[in-house]
Design an enzyme around this catalytic site. Structure first.
Site, PDB file in Angstrom:
ATOM      1  N   THR A 195      23.727  34.007  32.161  1.00  0.00           N
ATOM      2  CA  THR A 195      23.886  32.736  31.915  1.00  0.00           C
ATOM      3  C   THR A 195      24.783  32.520  30.505  1.00  0.00           C
ATOM      4  O   THR A 195      24.947  31.496  30.145  1.00  0.00           O
ATOM      5  CB  THR A 195      22.518  32.256  31.629  1.00  0.00           C
ATOM      6  OG1 THR A 195      21.852  32.955  30.654  1.00  0.00           O
ATOM      7  CG2 THR A 195      21.522  32.522  33.053  1.00  0.00           C
ATOM      8  N   LYS A 196      25.167  33.721  29.994  1.00  0.00           N
ATOM      9  CA  LYS A 196      25.680  33.431  28.514  1.00  0.00           C
ATOM     10  C   LYS A 196      26.989  33.061  28.631  1.00  0.00           C
ATOM     11  O   LYS A 196      27.665  33.058  29.872  1.00  0.00           O
ATOM     12  CB  LYS A 196      25.560  34.941  27.833  1.00  0.00           C
ATOM     13  CG  LYS A 196      24.011  35.266  27.590  1.00  0.00           C
ATOM     14  CD  LYS A 196      23.431  34.445  26.603  1.00  0.00           C
ATOM     15  CE  LYS A 196      21.847  34.460  26.776  1.00  0.00           C
ATOM     16  NZ  LYS A 196      20.940  35.569  26.485  1.00  0.00           N
ATOM     17  N   ASN A 197      27.859  32.813  27.428  1.00  0.00           N
ATOM     18  CA  ASN A 197      29.114  32.094  27.498  1.00  0.00           C
ATOM     19  C   ASN A 197      30.069  33.175  28.044  1.00  0.00           C
ATOM     20  O   ASN A 197      31.171  32.645  28.427  1.00  0.00           O
ATOM     21  CB  ASN A 197      29.491  31.496  26.044  1.00  0.00           C
ATOM     22  CG  ASN A 197      28.664  30.389  25.641  1.00  0.00           C
ATOM     23  OD1 ASN A 197      27.937  29.667  26.500  1.00  0.00           O
ATOM     24  ND2 ASN A 197      28.958  30.122  24.505  1.00  0.00           N
TER      25      ASN A 197
END
Ligand SMILES: *Cc1c(COP(=O)(O)O)cnc(C)c1O
Length: 398
Positions: A195-197
């Site tokens: 889910t991270k950038n």
């Protein structure tokens, strides 16, 4: 003229479920991953080194060492800096459990310091109140991508001779006074979770200026072997290796790095997309019973990792979990960032924490609701999120 909620049997805003925190993959990394598989060098190798080099250049530190998670990096930070078991490490209760769990893995004691509600970041004044003769380190979290008050925190760490570790899981693009926050800590740790950038599916990275820490993290992260052990299998010929510490298995693979190399190149364009969505949300929610994210502080750059709404519970007839359930039933995926750590059973029972101990963190914990903010969202997806949030909050408005 209230619309019937899906939770009460009405038609949902969307037919298909919109995933929260959807990763954004493109042909570039898909091709790179396939090439890596076809090359048969799929474990740790040249692509990990290429990704590390590019990452250290992006952040602006001398060293970047790739790992298999941020959690691994947080653990190793405390191990390689020789923070002795039994030491106290101050951190925020408003974070993912990995931040505090890593302190426990290193045999240390997590000591929470309350946050500032506006920024949701650890409050330097609260840190200072928690410092004792046993305090050896501080782990800060740049919550949602908003930088902590680095001037105050760096000063405090110097004054009390504390190691500063930055949990930069939300904060790849975050800047404070013209520098990436990943340059401020003695050791800074990033997450490339789904889910991270930036995502490598699973993965992490540490950045540091210290060759001592960088070397030690490489060694301790690969069984405690004395050499860059991947050379064992390279075309440079066989080399002996020696165990100098019973280390961990925390290395990244070339398959993961294949994602990372291309994700890194797209960070800025994906940031722009999230910035547009962010502005759009803030405008759309201004008359609803919610607090939208505080505006950005001058001289900083927010990484726009999470768009967090704080529900105005006094203006609603139901609690956060009911609102969350209702919006989910409209087929919009949501997140909670976070339930304050001191309210989790392990932390309550082990350290005797109770409700009331960290009122500001509790305030956020009870009201927080994260809505999708991926660069993958189409304009129609964004409209659906706005429609679902508006429908549910209007329905439950007092
Ligand atoms: C995601 C996250 C982590 C853990 O990252 P992993 O790469 O999954 O280990 C740690 N801290 C924070 C604040 C996070 O959001």
């Amino acid at each position: 003229m209230k619309d019937e909620l899906a939770i009460n049997g009405g038609p949902p805003v969307r037919r298909d479920f919109l995933i929260f925190g959807s990763p954004h993959f493109e042909e570039d990394e898909i091709n790179e991953v396939v090439q890596t598989i076809q090359s048969c060098w799929v474990g740790m190798g040249p692509k990990v080194m290429e990704f590390e080099k590019a990452f250290s250049r992006y952040i602006g530190t001398r060293y970047a060492v790739a790992l298999n998670s941020c959690t691994a990096g947080l653990h190793l930070s405390l191990i390689v800096s020789s923070i002795k078991p039994g030491s106290e490490v101050i951190t925020t209760p408003m974070t993912f459990c990995a931040t505090a769990n890593a302190i426990i893995h290193a045999g240390c004691i997590p000591v929470f310091a309350d946050i500032d509600v506006q920024t949701m970041n650890i409050d330097p004044y609260e840190i200072e109140k928690k410092i004792t003769s046993k305090t050896k380190a501080v782990i800060i979290v740049h919550m949602a991508g908003r930088p902590c008050n680095m001037d105050r925190i760096v000063d405090l760490c110097r004054k009390y001779n504390l190691l500063l570790i930055g949990d930069c899981a939300h904060a790849i693009e975050t800047e404070y006074k013209g520098k990436k926050v990943g340059t401020y800590g003695d050791i800074n740790v990033f997450s490339f979770y789904v889910t991270k950038n930036l995502t490598t599916v699973e993965g992490g990275m540490i950045t540091t200026e210290s060759d001592e820490y960088a070397n030690a993290i490489k060694i301790y992260g690969l069984h405690g072997l004395s050499k860059d052990a991947w050379e064992r299998y390279s075309d440079k010929g066989y080399k002996h290796y020696y165990v100098i510490y019973p280390g961990y298995k925390y290395n990244m693979t070339d398959i993961q790095a294949s994602f990372g190399i291309h994700q890194l190149k797209r960070l800025e364009s994906q940031y722009k997309r999230r910035h547009d969505i962010w502005q759009y949300y803030t405008k759309a929610f201004k008359d609803l019973p919610v607090i939208t994210p505080a505006s950005f502080e001058k001289g900083t750059r927010h990484a726009l990792h999470l768009y967090i709404l704080l529900l105005k519970l006094e203006d609603l007839t139901v609690d956060r979990d009911t609102v969350m359930e209702a919006i989910s039933r409209e087929n919009i995926g949501l997140g909670i960032h976070f339930v304050s750590l001191h309210l989790h059973p392990y932390y309550k029972e082990t350290f005797g924490y109770r409700r009331g101990d960290f009122p500001k963190s509790e305030f956020v914990s009870d009201r927080t609701l994260s809505i999708p903010l991926s660069s993958k969202l189409s304009d129609a997806d964004v409209e659906d999120v706005i429609q679902a949030v508006t429908k549910v909050l209007t329905y439950y408005k007092r």
